[in-house]
Design a protein around this motif. Structure first.
Motif, short mmCIF file in Angstrom:
data_model
loop_
_atom_site.label_atom_id
_atom_site.label_comp_id
_atom_site.label_asym_id
_atom_site.label_seq_id
_atom_site.Cartn_x
_atom_site.Cartn_y
_atom_site.Cartn_z
N GLU A 82 0.61 -1.24 0.23
CA GLU A 82 -0.41 -0.15 -0.25
C GLU A 82 1.24 1.13 0.08
O GLU A 82 0.45 2.07 -0.24
N ARG A 118 1.94 2.03 -3.55
CA ARG A 118 0.26 2.63 -4.45
C ARG A 118 0.72 4.28 -3.52
O ARG A 118 -0.42 5.37 -4.80
N LEU A 143 -5.32 1.28 4.43
CA LEU A 143 -5.07 2.17 3.10
C LEU A 143 -5.51 1.87 2.10
O LEU A 143 -5.58 2.14 0.76
N LYS A 144 -5.87 0.31 1.72
CA LYS A 144 -6.11 -0.61 1.09
C LYS A 144 -7.50 -0.24 0.96
O LYS A 144 -7.85 0.25 -0.93
#
Length: 436
Positions: free
Chosen positions: A15, A18, A109-110
């Motif tokens: 994450e 990302r 976060l995902k």
């Protein structure tokens, strides 16, 4: 980039990778994206315990630390959001007094990144949405939330009904963002900063402030009135001073004699006093004078005039005090100048981002330094040694790392490592003093 950090947990690292791929679309300013992202997540900001929201150029993180310590000394369960992180991203989200776990962080976060995949949110918008989600899902008595940048357009500025808002010191910093040309805003730089910071004000909530120059004071009052906030101003509604080894505070409800902070630096008494004023001018959370005193004594805040302990880094300069400070703007430099006024000889190891004023730290320390060593600011474009030369009569020496700089110091004199929170995080990691 150190903004995004790394993690030993593979799920968190996925994450964070990302997050690292995100950027703020050029020219986009406003709260529309964070509002849409939060709406997709069920508007968690509307389901928080009472919030203490703090802005300011310097001192806002310390004020949040004092608030948290005082509230916890009262026996309350507190969530805290501060920024930036120094070593681990987890430092940004503290749930019920503990850093968010890797498992929960990866999940948060995902969830946020998946929900906003088509919105092109920024790093800060994702972080803010994640902390609001976390705080809405765990019961607590209050939240303490630090503004990231400015106030008016900061992603945290969507809290509907804070218990109290506070504005710490005002100064010039982050000019590219906070002083960018815009119609309908003040032209004077400090007045513009006051406008940006005070715009966290909310209808009916107390907006508690320090003392500022008259133009900034007038602008804060104008913004508070425009938002329907209750302005609580130092030197008009509350007073505080260091006297006789104590912090003397008074307002229209009475007087308190409190201990001076354990945090080094005379300015920390002002930050503690602002936290006291915020607590005393709101009605949603009760905190006793005894808890305020205990919180002032117990508050700790890494990389703000922190005296490093024993570790691999300080072992390179045995028998000396090694101080660490992440300050990087003129106000931070003035605080360092006051603290080290009678502290010579002092060796400065500095690493500073290239977009900061290279004289901000050096000017207030003029005449106090025995040596000047320049190191990189990890992961960022940093000032070169030549950039510091105009602000010092000393020979400016360059080193690739902090350990190399420390190993090359003359044999006497204490050490100050300063200039960047990114550098401060690296120093804490190297000395095995991870914030917890």
């Amino acid at each position: 980039m150190r903004d995004f950090a790394t993690s030993d947990d593979p799920a968190v690292q996925r994450e964070l990778d990302r997050l690292a791929a995100l950027s703020l679309p050029e020219g986009r300013f406003g709260l529309e994206t964070i509002r849409e992202l939060l709406a997709r997540l069920g508007n968690p900001q509307d389901h928080l315990p009472p919030v203490f929201h703090v802005a300011g150029t310097n001192g806002k993180g310390s004020t949040c630390t004092f608030l948290r310590a005082m509230l916890e000394a009262q026996g309350l369960c507190i969530h805290t959001a501060t920024k930036p992180h120094l070593v681990r991203y987890n430092e940004r989200i503290r749930i019920a007094g503990e850093l968010v776990s890797d498992g929960e962080l990866a999940s948060l976060l995902k969830e946020v990144l998946d929900a906003g995949s088509d919105l092109e949110p920024s790093f800060f918008e994702v972080t803010t949405a994640a902390l609001f989600l976390a705080f809405s899902r765990h019961p607590a008595d209050a939240c303490v939330i630090e503004v990231g940048l400015g106030g008016r357009l900061d992603a945290t500025n969507v809290i509907p009904e804070p218990a109290a808002c506070g504005v710490a010191t005002l100064g010039i910093d982050h000019e590219a963002f906070l002083l960018r040309p815009e119609e309908g805003v003040p032209e004077d730089p400090l007045t513009r900063i006051a406008f940006e910071k005070a715009s966290i004000a909310r209808p009916g909530a107390p907006l508690v402030t320090q003392s500022y120059p008259q133009s900034a004071t007038d602008e804060v009052a104008r913004v508070a009135a425009a938002h329907g906030a209750q302005l609580i101003r130092r030197e008009r509604d509350w007073w505080a001073e260091r006297r006789g080894g104590a912090l003397h505070y008074r307002d229209r409800s009475g007087e308190l004699t409190l201990p001076l902070p354990s945090l080094p630096g005379a300015h920390q008494a002002d930050n503690a006093a602002l936290a006291v004023a915020m607590l005393r001018h709101q009605s949603r959370v009760v905190v006793s004078p005894e808890a305020m005193a205990e919180g002032i004594r117990k508050a700790r805040w890494p990389a703000r005039l922190q005296l490093l302990g024993e570790g691999p880094l300080t072992a390179l300069v045995p028998g000396r005090d090694v101080w660490l400070d992440g300050g990087h703007n003129p106000d931070a430099g003035l605080a360092l100048g006051r603290h080290f006024a009678d502290h010579a000889p002092l060796h400065l190891v500095i690493g500073m981002l290239a977009n900061k004023d290279p004289g901000a730290i050096l000017r207030p320390l003029a005449g106090k330094l025995a040596s000047l060593s320049v190191v990189p600011a990890p992961g960022h474009e940093a000032h070169r040694p030549a950039d510091f030369a105009p602000f010092s009569d000393l020979q400016v020496r360059s080193f690739a790392t902090v350990p190399e700089a420390l190993a090359a110091l003359p044999p006497q004199g204490d050490v100050l490592i300063a200039g960047s929170l990114y550098l401060a995080g690296e120093v804490l990691r190297l000395n095995a003093e991870l914030p917890d």
